[in-house]
Design a protein around this motif. Structure first.
Motif, PDB file in Angstrom:
ATOM      1  N   GLY A   1      19.810 -26.128  17.071  1.00 22.33           N
ATOM      2  CA  GLY A   1      19.923 -25.230  18.209  1.00 22.33           C
ATOM      3  C   GLY A   1      18.597 -24.710  18.724  1.00 22.33           C
ATOM      4  O   GLY A   1      18.515 -24.197  19.845  1.00 22.33           O
ATOM      5  N   ASP A   2      17.541 -24.838  17.930  1.00 16.97           N
ATOM      6  CA  ASP A   2      16.229 -24.365  18.362  1.00 16.97           C
ATOM      7  C   ASP A   2      15.709 -25.230  19.511  1.00 16.97           C
ATOM      8  O   ASP A   2      15.852 -26.452  19.508  1.00 16.97           O
ATOM      9  CB  ASP A   2      15.231 -24.412  17.204  1.00 16.97           C
ATOM     10  CG  ASP A   2      15.455 -23.296  16.190  1.00 16.97           C
ATOM     11  OD1 ASP A   2      16.202 -22.346  16.517  1.00 16.97           O
ATOM     12  OD2 ASP A   2      14.898 -23.374  15.085  1.00 16.97           O
ATOM     13  N   VAL A   3      15.076 -24.573  20.483  1.00 18.16           N
ATOM     14  CA  VAL A   3      14.556 -25.243  21.675  1.00 18.16           C
ATOM     15  C   VAL A   3      13.031 -25.132  21.685  1.00 18.16           C
ATOM     16  O   VAL A   3      12.478 -24.041  21.536  1.00 18.16           O
ATOM     17  CB  VAL A   3      15.127 -24.623  22.967  1.00 18.16           C
ATOM     18  CG1 VAL A   3      14.508 -25.278  24.203  1.00 18.16           C
ATOM     19  CG2 VAL A   3      16.647 -24.770  22.990  1.00 18.16           C
ATOM     20  N   ILE A   4      12.367 -26.273  21.842  1.00 18.43           N
ATOM     21  CA  ILE A   4      10.898 -26.324  21.883  1.00 18.43           C
ATOM     22  C   ILE A   4      10.480 -26.616  23.320  1.00 18.43           C
ATOM     23  O   ILE A   4      10.946 -27.591  23.924  1.00 18.43           O
ATOM     24  CB  ILE A   4      10.350 -27.428  20.953  1.00 18.43           C
ATOM     25  CG1 ILE A   4      10.871 -27.245  19.533  1.00 18.43           C
ATOM     26  CG2 ILE A   4       8.838 -27.423  20.952  1.00 18.43           C
ATOM     27  CD1 ILE A   4      12.124 -28.049  19.248  1.00 18.43           C
ATOM     28  N   THR A   5       9.609 -25.794  23.866  1.00 16.99           N
ATOM     29  CA  THR A   5       9.167 -25.939  25.252  1.00 16.99           C
ATOM     30  C   THR A   5       7.650 -25.864  25.331  1.00 16.99           C
ATOM     31  O   THR A   5       7.024 -25.087  24.606  1.00 16.99           O
ATOM     32  CB  THR A   5       9.761 -24.807  26.131  1.00 16.99           C
ATOM     33  OG1 THR A   5      11.138 -24.647  25.841  1.00 16.99           O
ATOM     34  CG2 THR A   5       9.574 -25.112  27.599  1.00 16.99           C
ATOM     35  N   VAL A   6       7.072 -26.670  26.203  1.00 16.21           N
ATOM     36  CA  VAL A   6       5.634 -26.569  26.465  1.00 16.21           C
ATOM     37  C   VAL A   6       5.391 -25.322  27.308  1.00 16.21           C
ATOM     38  O   VAL A   6       6.113 -25.069  28.282  1.00 16.21           O
ATOM     39  CB  VAL A   6       5.119 -27.826  27.200  1.00 16.21           C
ATOM     40  CG1 VAL A   6       3.634 -27.667  27.545  1.00 16.21           C
ATOM     41  CG2 VAL A   6       5.330 -29.063  26.351  1.00 16.21           C
ATOM     42  N   LYS A   7       4.402 -24.519  26.955  1.00 14.25           N
ATOM     43  CA  LYS A   7       4.082 -23.307  27.706  1.00 14.25           C
ATOM     44  C   LYS A   7       3.808 -23.617  29.171  1.00 14.25           C
ATOM     45  O   LYS A   7       3.259 -24.662  29.502  1.00 14.25           O
ATOM     46  CB  LYS A   7       2.840 -22.634  27.105  1.00 14.25           C
ATOM     47  CG  LYS A   7       3.121 -21.716  25.946  1.00 14.25           C
ATOM     48  CD  LYS A   7       1.828 -21.158  25.384  1.00 14.25           C
ATOM     49  CE  LYS A   7       1.061 -20.409  26.431  1.00 14.25           C
ATOM     50  NZ  LYS A   7      -0.198 -19.831  25.869  1.00 14.25           N
ATOM     51  N   GLU A   8       4.179 -22.696  30.025  1.00 15.48           N
ATOM     52  CA  GLU A   8       4.009 -22.905  31.463  1.00 15.48           C
ATOM     53  C   GLU A   8       2.546 -23.129  31.826  1.00 15.48           C
ATOM     54  O   GLU A   8       2.213 -23.971  32.667  1.00 15.48           O
ATOM     55  CB  GLU A   8       4.551 -21.690  32.220  1.00 15.48           C
ATOM     56  CG  GLU A   8       4.600 -21.884  33.722  1.00 15.48           C
ATOM     57  CD  GLU A   8       5.271 -20.740  34.450  1.00 15.48           C
ATOM     58  OE1 GLU A   8       5.150 -20.693  35.683  1.00 15.48           O
ATOM     59  OE2 GLU A   8       5.894 -19.905  33.775  1.00 15.48           O
ATOM     60  N   LYS A   9       1.638 -22.415  31.168  1.00 19.40           N
ATOM     61  CA  LYS A   9       0.208 -22.563  31.461  1.00 19.40           C
ATOM     62  C   LYS A   9      -0.304 -23.940  31.036  1.00 19.40           C
ATOM     63  O   LYS A   9      -1.279 -24.453  31.595  1.00 19.40           O
ATOM     64  CB  LYS A   9      -0.586 -21.477  30.750  1.00 19.40           C
ATOM     65  CG  LYS A   9      -0.438 -20.090  31.366  1.00 19.40           C
ATOM     66  CD  LYS A   9      -1.342 -19.096  30.656  1.00 19.40           C
ATOM     67  CE  LYS A   9      -1.226 -17.717  31.295  1.00 19.40           C
ATOM     68  NZ  LYS A   9      -2.100 -16.720  30.601  1.00 19.40           N
ATOM     69  N   SER A  10       0.335 -24.536  30.039  1.00 20.24           N
ATOM     70  CA  SER A  10      -0.107 -25.840  29.542  1.00 20.24           C
ATOM     71  C   SER A  10       0.428 -26.990  30.384  1.00 20.24           C
ATOM     72  O   SER A  10      -0.092 -28.111  30.321  1.00 20.24           O
ATOM     73  CB  SER A  10       0.334 -26.028  28.088  1.00 20.24           C
ATOM     74  OG  SER A  10      -0.177 -25.006  27.264  1.00 20.24           O
ATOM     75  N   ASN A  11       1.487 -26.728  31.161  1.00 13.56           N
ATOM     76  CA  ASN A  11       2.112 -27.790  31.969  1.00 13.56           C
ATOM     77  C   ASN A  11       1.144 -28.453  32.939  1.00 13.56           C
ATOM     78  O   ASN A  11       1.286 -29.633  33.268  1.00 13.56           O
ATOM     79  CB  ASN A  11       3.284 -27.218  32.772  1.00 13.56           C
ATOM     80  CG  ASN A  11       4.502 -26.980  31.913  1.00 13.56           C
ATOM     81  OD1 ASN A  11       4.601 -27.487  30.804  1.00 13.56           O
ATOM     82  ND2 ASN A  11       5.436 -26.175  32.402  1.00 13.56           N
ATOM     83  N   SER A  12       0.161 -27.684  33.391  1.00 11.78           N
ATOM     84  CA  SER A  12      -0.758 -28.196  34.406  1.00 11.78           C
ATOM     85  C   SER A  12      -1.868 -29.078  33.825  1.00 11.78           C
ATOM     86  O   SER A  12      -2.615 -29.699  34.582  1.00 11.78           O
ATOM     87  CB  SER A  12      -1.393 -27.028  35.175  1.00 11.78           C
ATOM     88  OG  SER A  12      -2.078 -26.164  34.276  1.00 11.78           O
ATOM     89  N   SER A  13      -1.978 -29.133  32.485  1.00  5.71           N
ATOM     90  CA  SER A  13      -3.039 -29.951  31.888  1.00  5.71           C
ATOM     91  C   SER A  13      -2.724 -31.423  32.080  1.00  5.71           C
ATOM     92  O   SER A  13      -1.573 -31.837  32.202  1.00  5.71           O
ATOM     93  CB  SER A  13      -3.178 -29.637  30.398  1.00  5.71           C
ATOM     94  OG  SER A  13      -2.063 -30.126  29.680  1.00  5.71           O
ATOM     95  N   ALA A  14      -3.785 -32.240  32.125  1.00  5.43           N
ATOM     96  CA  ALA A  14      -3.629 -33.679  32.373  1.00  5.43           C
ATOM     97  C   ALA A  14      -2.746 -34.328  31.308  1.00  5.43           C
ATOM     98  O   ALA A  14      -1.937 -35.209  31.613  1.00  5.43           O
ATOM     99  CB  ALA A  14      -5.007 -34.351  32.409  1.00  5.43           C
ATOM    100  N   LYS A  15      -2.895 -33.879  30.076  1.00  8.61           N
ATOM    101  CA  LYS A  15      -2.132 -34.486  28.977  1.00  8.61           C
ATOM    102  C   LYS A  15      -0.636 -34.288  29.177  1.00  8.61           C
ATOM    103  O   LYS A  15       0.147 -35.226  29.094  1.00  8.61           O
ATOM    104  CB  LYS A  15      -2.554 -33.887  27.632  1.00  8.61           C
ATOM    105  CG  LYS A  15      -1.726 -34.434  26.480  1.00  8.61           C
ATOM    106  CD  LYS A  15      -2.195 -33.930  25.144  1.00  8.61           C
ATOM    107  CE  LYS A  15      -1.338 -34.493  24.030  1.00  8.61           C
ATOM    108  NZ  LYS A  15      -1.326 -35.964  23.982  1.00  8.61           N
TER     109      LYS A  15
END
Length: 206
Positions: A142-156
């Motif tokens: 049930g745990d959800v893992i999400t990339v931080k919003e600030k990290s979404n803009s990185s090229a990777k």
């Protein structure tokens, strides 16, 4: 937090098989094991008969290196697996697979477990909406893992959003949202690593 900081390729050569510690490099001609298969050290080319204890020890070392653990961390995980109901070896692998750094790797957010561990340590992920930077945290169904919003803009992470990673059936990934969810506990047939866990149990049972 203690961690191995030496050359990764040396570990693969010591175990005599690819541990996929350096991502894409392990699949290329640059792989050290492909170019030099001997065991590191002066006695690398010497042939010796391996005892039962030696086989058990090598299997334990191999699994530790797959998941990037040192001895104390690995032993603590084994002790927890032994106290759980069910088969100790399968419990051990399930606990290792549910580490946050491994889940991040399995979701395709890191080219290797080592890189995934670094990304977690740098605070790029949220678990159930909360920032987490401890790679050893064990996730539950049930745990959800999400990339931080600030990290979404990185090229990777932009690159990751454009391709869908193949995830094991106990995980559910959403490449577009850069989000993953643990939908079931991993069982033995879900783990694709060449591990003989019974050797580790035999070693620690002495």
């Amino acid at each position: 937090m203690a961690r191995y900081t030496g050359p990764s390729c040396r570990l693969c050569r010591r175990e005599g098989e690819k541990l996929f510690l350096k991502g894409d490099r392990c699949y290329s001609d640059k792989c050290a094991l492909s170019r030099r298969e001997s065991v590191p050290g002066a006695a690398g080319n010497r042939r010796t008969k391996v005892s039962n204890y030696g086989l058990q020890l090598r299997e334990k070392q191999k699994v530790k290196r797959y998941y990037g653990l040192l001895e104390k961390q690995f032993r603590d995980t084994y002790d927890k697996a032994e106290k759980m109901t069910g088969i100790t070896g399968e419990n051990l692998l399930s606990l290792l697979e549910r580490r946050l750094d491994n889940v991040v790797y399995r979701l395709g957010y890191g080219a290797s477990r080592k890189e995934a561990r670094q990304l977690v340590s740098h605070g790029h992920f949220l678990v159930n909406g909360k920032k987490v930077n401890i790679p050893s945290i064990r996730l539950n169904v049930g745990d959800v893992i999400t990339v931080k919003e600030k990290s979404n803009s990185s090229a990777k992470f932009k690159e990751l959003a454009e391709k869908a990673a193949t995830t094991p059936k106990w995980l559910e990934g959403n490449a577009e949202k850069l989000e993953g969810k643990l939908i079931a506990l991993p069982v033995r047939e879900d783990i694709d690593l060449p591990i003989e866990e019974h050797l580790i149990i035999e070693l620690y049972s002495k």
